[in-house]
Design a protein around this motif. Sequence first.
Motif: not given
Length: 228
Positions: A101-111, A113-129
């Motif tokens: 069907g239209d609009g169906v897209v395959l993608w991975y869930d970055e949340e 991936i444990p190795a990307l936790e530093p990037l998630r923490k940096q993003k959370a700090d920027r958003v909260n600030a």
Amino acid sequence: MIDNQFSGAENAGRPLLLEGGLDWVEMSLNPKNMEFLNGKHSTARDIALAFGVPPMLLGIPGDATYSNYAEAKLALWTDTVLPLLGVVQDGFNRWLSPLYGDGVVLWYDEETIPALEPLRKQKADRVNAATTMTINEKRRAMGQDDLPSHIGDAILLDGRGILLGLDGSIVALGVNANADPAQDPLADGYTGPPPAPAADAAKHRALLEKHGYTPEKAERLTKLVYGA
């Protein structure tokens, strides 16, 4: 006997003939073996770089510390694994996703991936600030749902909770916890800025007149600044 006949400077170079079932076991690497080992490590680093793998992750003694190992692991995912995964999934999205069907897209869930936790923490700090984003906007940026009943359509400005309507208008205004109500322009008990000393106002008026302002205009500007 071995100590007397084969050790010391006087016995250097004397060959040792082993018999009676004795065998020689080398306890260290000779220069030839050391050169072979260094060449093996160098080859492993070259192969790793060819495939986009940081050499610090190979486990070669002396190459990795705890700090650069974490950075290398993050670089492996961001610079090698995820770009390759994006290429693979782009191929699936071109021929497999349209079959469902239209609009169906395959993608991975970055949340996940444990190795990307530093990037998630940096993003959370920027958003909260961020002081210009509502609570719901911050929640959406972090992949969370809005709070119910639009109570998340509020921003925090200098300790004040401001509830915004859907059209951007101010619906409710909380008390500024960081200011005296008498000095808060949006509070009911606001009494205006404290009166400035007369000497400061007169000095400011004289300075304006010195720079070419007429007495009337200097007086008007002084009242705007000092209230006197």
